[in-house]
Design a protein around this motif. Structure first.
Motif, PDB file in Angstrom:
ATOM      1  N   LEU A 122      -8.242   7.690 -17.006  1.00  0.00           N
ATOM      2  CA  LEU A 122      -7.591   6.487 -17.516  1.00  0.00           C
ATOM      3  C   LEU A 122      -6.771   6.826 -18.749  1.00  0.00           C
ATOM      4  O   LEU A 122      -5.598   6.464 -18.865  1.00  0.00           O
ATOM      5  N   LYS A 123      -7.384   7.557 -19.648  1.00  0.00           N
ATOM      6  CA  LYS A 123      -6.688   7.917 -20.880  1.00  0.00           C
ATOM      7  C   LYS A 123      -5.460   8.761 -20.572  1.00  0.00           C
ATOM      8  O   LYS A 123      -4.381   8.550 -21.114  1.00  0.00           O
ATOM      9  N   GLN A 124      -5.631   9.693 -19.653  1.00  0.00           N
ATOM     10  CA  GLN A 124      -4.516  10.579 -19.327  1.00  0.00           C
ATOM     11  C   GLN A 124      -3.385   9.803 -18.680  1.00  0.00           C
ATOM     12  O   GLN A 124      -2.209  10.016 -18.974  1.00  0.00           O
ATOM     13  N   MET A 125      -3.723   8.857 -17.818  1.00  0.00           N
ATOM     14  CA  MET A 125      -2.693   8.081 -17.153  1.00  0.00           C
ATOM     15  C   MET A 125      -1.953   7.203 -18.149  1.00  0.00           C
ATOM     16  O   MET A 125      -0.723   7.121 -18.143  1.00  0.00           O
ATOM     17  N   LEU A 126      -2.692   6.551 -19.039  1.00  0.00           N
ATOM     18  CA  LEU A 126      -2.042   5.659 -19.992  1.00  0.00           C
ATOM     19  C   LEU A 126      -1.145   6.438 -20.936  1.00  0.00           C
ATOM     20  O   LEU A 126      -0.083   5.965 -21.329  1.00  0.00           O
ATOM     21  N   GLU A 127      -1.564   7.635 -21.295  1.00  0.00           N
ATOM     22  CA  GLU A 127      -0.751   8.412 -22.230  1.00  0.00           C
ATOM     23  C   GLU A 127       0.412   9.101 -21.552  1.00  0.00           C
ATOM     24  O   GLU A 127       1.440   9.338 -22.176  1.00  0.00           O
ATOM     25  N   GLY A 128       0.257   9.446 -20.275  1.00  0.00           N
ATOM     26  CA  GLY A 128       1.260  10.295 -19.653  1.00  0.00           C
ATOM     27  C   GLY A 128       2.211   9.590 -18.715  1.00  0.00           C
ATOM     28  O   GLY A 128       3.305  10.071 -18.476  1.00  0.00           O
ATOM     29  N   TYR A 129       1.815   8.435 -18.164  1.00  0.00           N
ATOM     30  CA  TYR A 129       2.638   7.827 -17.126  1.00  0.00           C
ATOM     31  C   TYR A 129       3.819   7.109 -17.754  1.00  0.00           C
ATOM     32  O   TYR A 129       3.639   6.157 -18.522  1.00  0.00           O
ATOM     33  N   GLN A 130       5.020   7.581 -17.410  1.00  0.00           N
ATOM     34  CA  GLN A 130       6.227   6.917 -17.912  1.00  0.00           C
ATOM     35  C   GLN A 130       7.203   6.855 -16.755  1.00  0.00           C
ATOM     36  O   GLN A 130       7.540   7.893 -16.193  1.00  0.00           O
ATOM     37  N   GLU A 131       7.687   5.674 -16.466  1.00  0.00           N
ATOM     38  CA  GLU A 131       8.583   5.557 -15.322  1.00  0.00           C
ATOM     39  C   GLU A 131      10.008   5.928 -15.687  1.00  0.00           C
ATOM     40  O   GLU A 131      10.937   5.505 -15.031  1.00  0.00           O
ATOM     41  N   SER A 132      10.194   6.690 -16.747  1.00  0.00           N
ATOM     42  CA  SER A 132      11.566   6.990 -17.153  1.00  0.00           C
ATOM     43  C   SER A 132      11.997   8.327 -16.555  1.00  0.00           C
ATOM     44  O   SER A 132      11.167   9.118 -16.119  1.00  0.00           O
ATOM     45  N   THR A 139       3.443  11.594 -14.244  1.00  0.00           N
ATOM     46  CA  THR A 139       4.075  10.459 -13.574  1.00  0.00           C
ATOM     47  C   THR A 139       4.290  10.748 -12.098  1.00  0.00           C
ATOM     48  O   THR A 139       3.998   9.907 -11.245  1.00  0.00           O
ATOM     49  N   LYS A 140       4.797  11.952 -11.805  1.00  0.00           N
ATOM     50  CA  LYS A 140       5.059  12.266 -10.402  1.00  0.00           C
ATOM     51  C   LYS A 140       3.763  12.263  -9.593  1.00  0.00           C
ATOM     52  O   LYS A 140       3.715  11.748  -8.474  1.00  0.00           O
ATOM     53  N   THR A 141       2.725  12.841 -10.174  1.00  0.00           N
ATOM     54  CA  THR A 141       1.464  12.887  -9.445  1.00  0.00           C
ATOM     55  C   THR A 141       0.910  11.496  -9.217  1.00  0.00           C
ATOM     56  O   THR A 141       0.445  11.162  -8.122  1.00  0.00           O
ATOM     57  N   TRP A 142       0.966  10.655 -10.259  1.00  0.00           N
ATOM     58  CA  TRP A 142       0.437   9.308 -10.113  1.00  0.00           C
ATOM     59  C   TRP A 142       1.263   8.498  -9.119  1.00  0.00           C
ATOM     60  O   TRP A 142       0.728   7.716  -8.342  1.00  0.00           O
ATOM     61  N   ASP A 143       2.584   8.683  -9.153  1.00  0.00           N
ATOM     62  CA  ASP A 143       3.409   7.942  -8.194  1.00  0.00           C
ATOM     63  C   ASP A 143       3.022   8.301  -6.772  1.00  0.00           C
ATOM     64  O   ASP A 143       2.870   7.428  -5.913  1.00  0.00           O
ATOM     65  N   GLU A 144       2.870   9.591  -6.530  1.00  0.00           N
ATOM     66  CA  GLU A 144       2.519  10.014  -5.180  1.00  0.00           C
ATOM     67  C   GLU A 144       1.142   9.494  -4.793  1.00  0.00           C
ATOM     68  O   GLU A 144       0.914   9.030  -3.684  1.00  0.00           O
ATOM     69  N   LEU A 145       0.229   9.561  -5.750  1.00  0.00           N
ATOM     70  CA  LEU A 145      -1.136   9.086  -5.498  1.00  0.00           C
ATOM     71  C   LEU A 145      -1.134   7.610  -5.157  1.00  0.00           C
ATOM     72  O   LEU A 145      -1.778   7.161  -4.201  1.00  0.00           O
ATOM     73  N   MET A 146      -0.378   6.819  -5.928  1.00  0.00           N
ATOM     74  CA  MET A 146      -0.392   5.380  -5.716  1.00  0.00           C
ATOM     75  C   MET A 146       0.322   5.006  -4.428  1.00  0.00           C
ATOM     76  O   MET A 146      -0.066   4.058  -3.744  1.00  0.00           O
ATOM     77  N   LEU A 147       1.370   5.765  -4.083  1.00  0.00           N
ATOM     78  CA  LEU A 147       2.067   5.452  -2.840  1.00  0.00           C
ATOM     79  C   LEU A 147       1.219   5.791  -1.633  1.00  0.00           C
ATOM     80  O   LEU A 147       1.141   5.030  -0.677  1.00  0.00           O
ATOM     81  N   GLN A 148       0.567   6.963  -1.692  1.00  0.00           N
ATOM     82  CA  GLN A 148      -0.160   7.399  -0.496  1.00  0.00           C
ATOM     83  C   GLN A 148      -1.423   6.605  -0.269  1.00  0.00           C
ATOM     84  O   GLN A 148      -1.808   6.364   0.875  1.00  0.00           O
ATOM     85  N   ASN A 149      -2.086   6.240  -1.339  1.00  0.00           N
ATOM     86  CA  ASN A 149      -3.374   5.588  -1.179  1.00  0.00           C
ATOM     87  C   ASN A 149      -3.311   4.085  -1.358  1.00  0.00           C
ATOM     88  O   ASN A 149      -4.349   3.426  -1.320  1.00  0.00           O
ATOM     89  N   THR A 170       8.129   1.401 -23.004  1.00  0.00           N
ATOM     90  CA  THR A 170       9.492   1.367 -22.482  1.00  0.00           C
ATOM     91  C   THR A 170       9.726   0.219 -21.506  1.00  0.00           C
ATOM     92  O   THR A 170      10.863  -0.070 -21.163  1.00  0.00           O
ATOM     93  N   HIS A 171       8.670  -0.414 -21.043  1.00  0.00           N
ATOM     94  CA  HIS A 171       8.846  -1.502 -20.087  1.00  0.00           C
ATOM     95  C   HIS A 171       8.103  -2.719 -20.602  1.00  0.00           C
ATOM     96  O   HIS A 171       6.895  -2.671 -20.829  1.00  0.00           O
ATOM     97  N   ASN A 172       8.835  -3.849 -20.775  1.00  0.00           N
ATOM     98  CA  ASN A 172       8.187  -5.003 -21.368  1.00  0.00           C
ATOM     99  C   ASN A 172       7.211  -5.648 -20.389  1.00  0.00           C
ATOM    100  O   ASN A 172       7.298  -5.482 -19.184  1.00  0.00           O
ATOM    101  N   ASP A 173       6.312  -6.401 -20.980  1.00  0.00           N
ATOM    102  CA  ASP A 173       5.191  -6.922 -20.205  1.00  0.00           C
ATOM    103  C   ASP A 173       5.619  -7.978 -19.208  1.00  0.00           C
ATOM    104  O   ASP A 173       5.055  -8.085 -18.123  1.00  0.00           O
ATOM    105  N   ALA A 174       6.625  -8.789 -19.555  1.00  0.00           N
ATOM    106  CA  ALA A 174       6.967  -9.899 -18.662  1.00  0.00           C
ATOM    107  C   ALA A 174       7.622  -9.395 -17.375  1.00  0.00           C
ATOM    108  O   ALA A 174       7.354  -9.904 -16.290  1.00  0.00           O
ATOM    109  N   TRP A 178       2.802  -4.360 -14.478  1.00  0.00           N
ATOM    110  CA  TRP A 178       2.313  -3.051 -14.028  1.00  0.00           C
ATOM    111  C   TRP A 178       3.492  -2.333 -13.384  1.00  0.00           C
ATOM    112  O   TRP A 178       4.498  -2.963 -13.063  1.00  0.00           O
ATOM    113  N   PRO A 179       3.386  -1.038 -13.182  1.00  0.00           N
ATOM    114  CA  PRO A 179       4.536  -0.315 -12.655  1.00  0.00           C
ATOM    115  C   PRO A 179       4.945  -0.819 -11.270  1.00  0.00           C
ATOM    116  O   PRO A 179       4.138  -1.353 -10.515  1.00  0.00           O
ATOM    117  N   ARG A 180       6.215  -0.596 -10.954  1.00  0.00           N
ATOM    118  CA  ARG A 180       6.713  -1.048  -9.660  1.00  0.00           C
ATOM    119  C   ARG A 180       6.009  -0.372  -8.504  1.00  0.00           C
ATOM    120  O   ARG A 180       5.932  -0.933  -7.397  1.00  0.00           O
TER     121      ARG A 180
END
Lengths: 252, 252
Positions: A122-132, A139-149, A170-174, A178-180
């Protein structure tokens, strides 16, 4: 004496059998570790990003130990059949070194499996995941993980709500609660219903967390390396004791 | 004035007789069996039920949503007109105690609500006009976690004709810092401890055996040297020449 000869032959037979088993298990261990290291759908980048990829170090050691066990098993068989003190002494010493390495590998795999809890990811994802752009490894690993599963976050999309994150900077809450990638996407990678996703309507976003998808491979990996290695070492222990006994009884 | 509508009473002390409807806005909810909306409240938005079947009979009105902080509800004057600086979102909450947004007519809230339809209003979804003073009725993201209270106000022209009660206080989510995630304190599992202990003991026994072997390398003690013979050693048969009729001497 016939009895002594029989004892010798039985002991030789047992030792040869023991070494054959060690050789086969060595090959199996090397193959298993190669699979873990090279698995393209694995979670290696995530583990690498935690800076604690010792489980993979354990797997690499397992590969070399596996091949070493195979080679030493052959040496042992030759030494037992020829009853050569020198060969068997070399065999025993090299086997002990291999034993020590494999022991280190098993303990490392087991210890670091305990370390990789939900909170670490959780900590690693929050600190490292950036959709920029450009996307980093996490980010790439999490994107693939979230898409596949078809999952989102470690515990769920609420991870992005409950904690601050690099993504939130970098992405406002409204616009991005959560990420796209957490939305249900169509074939082109576009959210099926963006408003539904932002609202959190079940069916338009993935409401379950990815932790199960991560912990499955990590658990299998750790069990494979640690416990299979442990079993091999127990067997090797018995064979080595027998070899030492045999060695001390050889004429020279 | 439709005085026949149930649950309606007139506010006679006010000079402008706005009808107070016995309805309080609520957060959106699906049926009890269905899971909640994931984005019901986020850090800067929340989702309300649409006021279906509430403003029946009030045709030709504009139904506005009034949003105020919990303590400032009494500061809202129903004579305030939307689209002016005193109800502009951009001045909320410092200069403006309550802002008006989400303009709609009765046609947007058809009654009765069809079964299975999600009829919601997302407060805070427009991020583009957040700083745009030319859009005072912007439905911008909420700046503070609240708590907020909302009510619906029906205006005919610029005169209030009906309004609902204030809702219960709605509090938004606050994100905790990443540092609050505990990652230490993972216990060592029993399996890891058992594995380490057993392997250490086995290794120690093997080392002891090796030491014993090396110490007794050169010595013939323990009767070891003559226990097993090498296969290529010559088998000497001793014949007892004194008693040729006796049994031949045993093999070695």
């Amino acid at each position: 004496m016939a009895k002594s000869d029989d004892c010798v032959h039985i002991l030789q037979g047992l030792l040869v059998f023991g070494n054959v088993v060690i050789g086969m298990c060595g090959i199996a261990l090397a193959a298993e570790c190669i699979y873990f290291v090279s698995n393209p759908h694995g979670v290696y980048p995530l583990l690498k990003a935690t800076e604690n990829n010792d489980i993979y170090a354990a797997a690499w050691i397992g590969i070399f130990v596996g091949f070493a066990l195979f080679a030493l098993a052959i040496l042992g068989i030759v030494g037992v059949i020829k009853s050569s003190r020198t060969l068997l002494l070399v065999y025993i010493i090299l086997m002990l070194i291999t034993f020590a390495f494999e022991m280190a590998s098993c303990i490392t795999a087991a210890t670091h499996r305990d370390f990789l809890t939900r909170n670490v990811f959780l900590k690693q994802m929050l600190e490292g995941y950036q959709e920029s752009e450009p996307a980093n490894e996490v980010t790439k690993t999490w994107d693939e993980l979230m898409l596949q599963n078809h999952c989102c976050g470690v515990l769920g999309p609420s991870d992005w709500q409950e904690y601050t994150s690099a993504f939130r900077l970098t992405h406002n809450d409204a616009d991005y609660p959560w990420p796209r990638k957490c939305c249900v996407l169509d074939a082109q990678g576009v959210p099926v219903n963006l408003d539904g996703c932002k609202l959190g309507v079940p069916g338009y976003y993935n409401s379950n967390g990815c932790y199960d998808a991560i912990s499955g491979p990590v658990n299998k990996h750790a069990w494979g390396v640690a416990w299979f290695g442990f079993a091999i070492l127990c067997w090797t222990f018995c064979v080595l004791l027998g070899t030492m006994f045999y060695w001390s009884g050889i004429e020279y | 004035r439709p005085g026949a509508a149930p649950g309606v009473r007139s506010l006679s002390p006010w000079l402008l007789t706005a009808v107070e409807l016995r309805y309080a806005p609520v957060l959106a909810r699906r049926s009890p069996e269905d899971p909640q909306l994931g984005g019901l409240t986020t850090a800067s938005t929340f989702v309300l039920e649409q006021p279906r079947c509430v403003f029946e009979g009030f045709n030709n009105t504009d139904i506005w949503l009034v949003v105020a902080l919990d303590g400032a509800t009494s500061a809202f004057n129903i004579t305030a007109r939307p689209g002016t600086a005193e109800t502009a979102f951009q001045g909320f909450p410092d200069k403006v105690p309550a802002y008006m947004t989400l303009n709609a007519t009765l046609a947007n809230y058809p009654c009765p609500k069809p079964e299975g339809e999600i009829a919601v209003l997302r407060v805070g979804s427009e991020t583009s006009c957040r700083q745009d003073a030319a859009r005072p009725s912007c439905n911008g993201p909420l700046p503070v976690p609240g708590p907020y209270r909302v009510k619906f106000l029906a205006l005919q022209g610029s005169e209030p004709v009906a309004m609902t009660d204030w809702s219960v206080p709605i509090t938004l989510r606050t994100a905790k810092p990443i540092s609050s995630i505990p990652t230490t304190g993972s216990e060592h599992s029993a399996g890891m401890i058992a594995l380490t202990t057993i392997l250490s003991i086995l290794f120690a026994i093997l080392l002891a055996g090796l030491m014993a072997m090396l110490v007794f390398w050169g010595s013939d003690s323990c009767g070891g040297s003559s226990t097993f013979s090498k296969p290529e050693s010559v088998m000497v048969q001793r014949y007892n020449t004194h008693h040729v009729y006796d049994q031949p001497a045993a093999r070695l």
